[in-house]
Design an enzyme around this catalytic site. Structure first.
Site, PDB file in Angstrom:
ATOM      1  N   THR A 172     -28.025 -12.485  38.458  1.00  0.00           N
ATOM      2  CA  THR A 172     -26.800 -13.127  38.929  1.00  0.00           C
ATOM      3  C   THR A 172     -27.163 -14.366  39.738  1.00  0.00           C
ATOM      4  OG1 THR A 172     -24.690 -12.789  40.098  1.00  0.00           O
ATOM      5  CG2 THR A 172     -26.638 -11.829  41.108  1.00  0.00           C
ATOM      6  N   GLU A 217     -23.553 -15.927  27.757  1.00  0.00           N
ATOM      7  CA  GLU A 217     -22.162 -15.656  27.364  1.00  0.00           C
ATOM      8  C   GLU A 217     -21.887 -14.170  27.431  1.00  0.00           C
ATOM      9  OE1 GLU A 217     -19.437 -17.375  24.592  1.00  0.00           O
ATOM     10  OE2 GLU A 217     -21.175 -18.448  23.769  1.00  0.00           O
ATOM     11  N   ASP A 267     -22.243  -5.830  35.999  1.00  0.00           N
ATOM     12  CA  ASP A 267     -21.009  -6.463  35.555  1.00  0.00           C
ATOM     13  C   ASP A 267     -19.876  -5.666  36.173  1.00  0.00           C
ATOM     14  OD1 ASP A 267     -20.030  -8.718  33.892  1.00  0.00           O
ATOM     15  OD2 ASP A 267     -18.808  -7.120  33.041  1.00  0.00           O
ATOM     16  N   SER A 268     -18.923  -6.378  36.713  1.00  0.00           N
ATOM     17  CA  SER A 268     -17.903  -5.693  37.486  1.00  0.00           C
ATOM     18  C   SER A 268     -16.576  -6.396  37.314  1.00  0.00           C
ATOM     19  CB  SER A 268     -18.303  -5.669  38.961  1.00  0.00           C
ATOM     20  OG  SER A 268     -18.656  -6.971  39.383  1.00  0.00           O
ATOM     21  N   PHE A 284     -15.132 -11.153  48.773  1.00  0.00           N
ATOM     22  CA  PHE A 284     -14.988 -12.227  47.798  1.00  0.00           C
ATOM     23  C   PHE A 284     -14.022 -11.789  46.708  1.00  0.00           C
ATOM     24  CE2 PHE A 284     -17.401 -10.805  44.010  1.00  0.00           C
ATOM     25  CZ  PHE A 284     -18.036  -9.694  44.531  1.00  0.00           C
ATOM     26  N   ASP A 337     -10.872  -9.186  46.781  1.00  0.00           N
ATOM     27  CA  ASP A 337     -10.876  -8.327  47.976  1.00  0.00           C
ATOM     28  C   ASP A 337      -9.626  -8.476  48.852  1.00  0.00           C
ATOM     29  OD1 ASP A 337     -13.225  -7.084  47.354  1.00  0.00           O
ATOM     30  OD2 ASP A 337     -14.483  -8.262  48.694  1.00  0.00           O
ATOM     31  N   LYS A 350     -17.486  -1.681  53.377  1.00  0.00           N
ATOM     32  CA  LYS A 350     -17.267  -1.954  51.952  1.00  0.00           C
ATOM     33  C   LYS A 350     -18.416  -1.374  51.130  1.00  0.00           C
ATOM     34  CE  LYS A 350     -16.750  -5.391  48.326  1.00  0.00           C
ATOM     35  NZ  LYS A 350     -16.694  -6.773  47.859  1.00  0.00           N
TER      36      LYS A 350
HETATM   37  P1  IMP Z   1     -18.989 -10.739  36.878  1.00  0.00           P
HETATM   38  O1  IMP Z   1     -19.780 -11.687  37.735  1.00  0.00           O
HETATM   39  O2  IMP Z   1     -18.907 -11.111  35.454  1.00  0.00           O
HETATM   40  O3  IMP Z   1     -19.430  -9.311  37.082  1.00  0.00           O
HETATM   41  O4  IMP Z   1     -17.476 -10.877  37.383  1.00  0.00           O
HETATM   42  C1  IMP Z   1     -17.027 -10.103  38.391  1.00  0.00           C
HETATM   43  C2  IMP Z   1     -15.671 -10.614  38.825  1.00  0.00           C
HETATM   44  O5  IMP Z   1     -14.875  -9.469  39.156  1.00  0.00           O
HETATM   45  C3  IMP Z   1     -15.789 -11.420  40.110  1.00  0.00           C
HETATM   46  O6  IMP Z   1     -15.844 -12.787  39.873  1.00  0.00           O
HETATM   47  C4  IMP Z   1     -14.533 -11.021  40.862  1.00  0.00           C
HETATM   48  O7  IMP Z   1     -13.453 -11.778  40.421  1.00  0.00           O
HETATM   49  C5  IMP Z   1     -14.311  -9.582  40.428  1.00  0.00           C
HETATM   50  N1  IMP Z   1     -15.020  -8.646  41.346  1.00  0.00           N
HETATM   51  C6  IMP Z   1     -16.104  -7.884  41.061  1.00  0.00           C
HETATM   52  N2  IMP Z   1     -16.490  -7.190  42.131  1.00  0.00           N
HETATM   53  C7  IMP Z   1     -15.654  -7.524  43.112  1.00  0.00           C
HETATM   54  C8  IMP Z   1     -15.574  -7.147  44.485  1.00  0.00           C
HETATM   55  O8  IMP Z   1     -16.382  -6.371  45.035  1.00  0.00           O
HETATM   56  N3  IMP Z   1     -14.574  -7.680  45.178  1.00  0.00           N
HETATM   57  C9  IMP Z   1     -13.664  -8.547  44.632  1.00  0.00           C
HETATM   58  N4  IMP Z   1     -13.707  -8.972  43.381  1.00  0.00           N
HETATM   59  C10 IMP Z   1     -14.706  -8.445  42.607  1.00  0.00           C
END
Ligand code: IMP
Length: 193
Positions: free
Chosen positions: A7, A39, A68-69, A151, A154, A174
């Site tokens: 990341t 991608e 991934d979240s 971020f 949240d 958190k």
């Molecule tokens: P990634 O970087 O593709 O995993 O995208 C994750 C996106 O999900 C982030 O840009 C946030 O918009 C949202 N996200 C994931 N984790 C969190 C968190 O802990 N708090 C708030 N938003 C989150």
């Protein structure tokens, strides 16, 4: 132990470093001058984590992980889901993502604003073997922003059990309950057992 994290999101890196604690040396995409954009074409968090982890592993051939979240909102049939980062595309920002979310949920009563954060981590060990770790955090989408910490979503992710938003929690609070906290803690337990 040295661990590569796929990341360049500073917020994520800070959280991951805090959760792993001492004993881990974290390197990330920020250590490369021009790491190619990956991608995220997967349909699931797990698939996208695997894509990100594999690209980095091919570069370093050392233990790596990718998370991934994102946010799943029940009233939106699970959206924004894997599109959480790009929800307000073509020019997404966290502010615009939240604005869009609040607009889409306008008029929806509290009891139908249930949501969860989800995190999938793929860890690839030095032999190239893949391992999956997951975590979720249940809550609901508030009607307006609360707090300035954290971020992404949240400020509008409300924790009924704590009566505050995630952005109003201290970082340790958190990390103790979050989707990422749970997934990274499971990875840490695996690596230190
Ligand atoms: P990634 O970087 O593709 O995993 O995208 C994750 C996106 O999900 C982030 O840009 C946030 O918009 C949202 N996200 C994931 N984790 C969190 C968190 O802990 N708090 C708030 N938003 C989150």
């Amino acid at each position: 132990m040295k661990l590569w994290v796929s990341t360049c999101n500073n917020h994520k890196l800070r959280e991951i470093g805090e959760i792993l604690g001492p004993g881990f040396e974290i390197a990330s995409l920020l250590d490369f001058r021009d790491f190619p954009d990956v991608e995220e074409t997967g349909m699931t968090f797990q698939a996208n984590a695997a894509i990100k982890a594999r690209v980095l592993w091919e570069h370093v051939h050392e233990p790596v992980f990718a998370d991934d979240s994102g946010l799943e909102v029940d009233a939106l049939n699970g959206r924004p889901g894997v599109n959480s980062k790009r929800y307000s595309a073509p020019d997404p920002t966290s502010e615009k993502n939240i604005d869009k979310l609040l607009t889409e949920l306008d008029g929806i009563p509290d009891e139908r604003r249930s949501a969860r954060f989800r995190c999938a981590i793929i860890y690839i060990d030095s032999t190239g073997r893949e391992h999956l770790f997951e975590g979720t955090l249940e809550g609901r989408i508030a009607r307006e922003r609360h707090g300035t910490g954290g971020f992404g979503y949240d400020p509008v992710f409300w924790l009924p059990t704590k009566n505050c938003s995630v952005a109003e929690c201290r970082a340790e609070e958190k990390n103790a309950i979050s989707h990422r906290g749970r997934a990274v803690s499971a990875l840490k337990a695996f690596l230190t057992k």
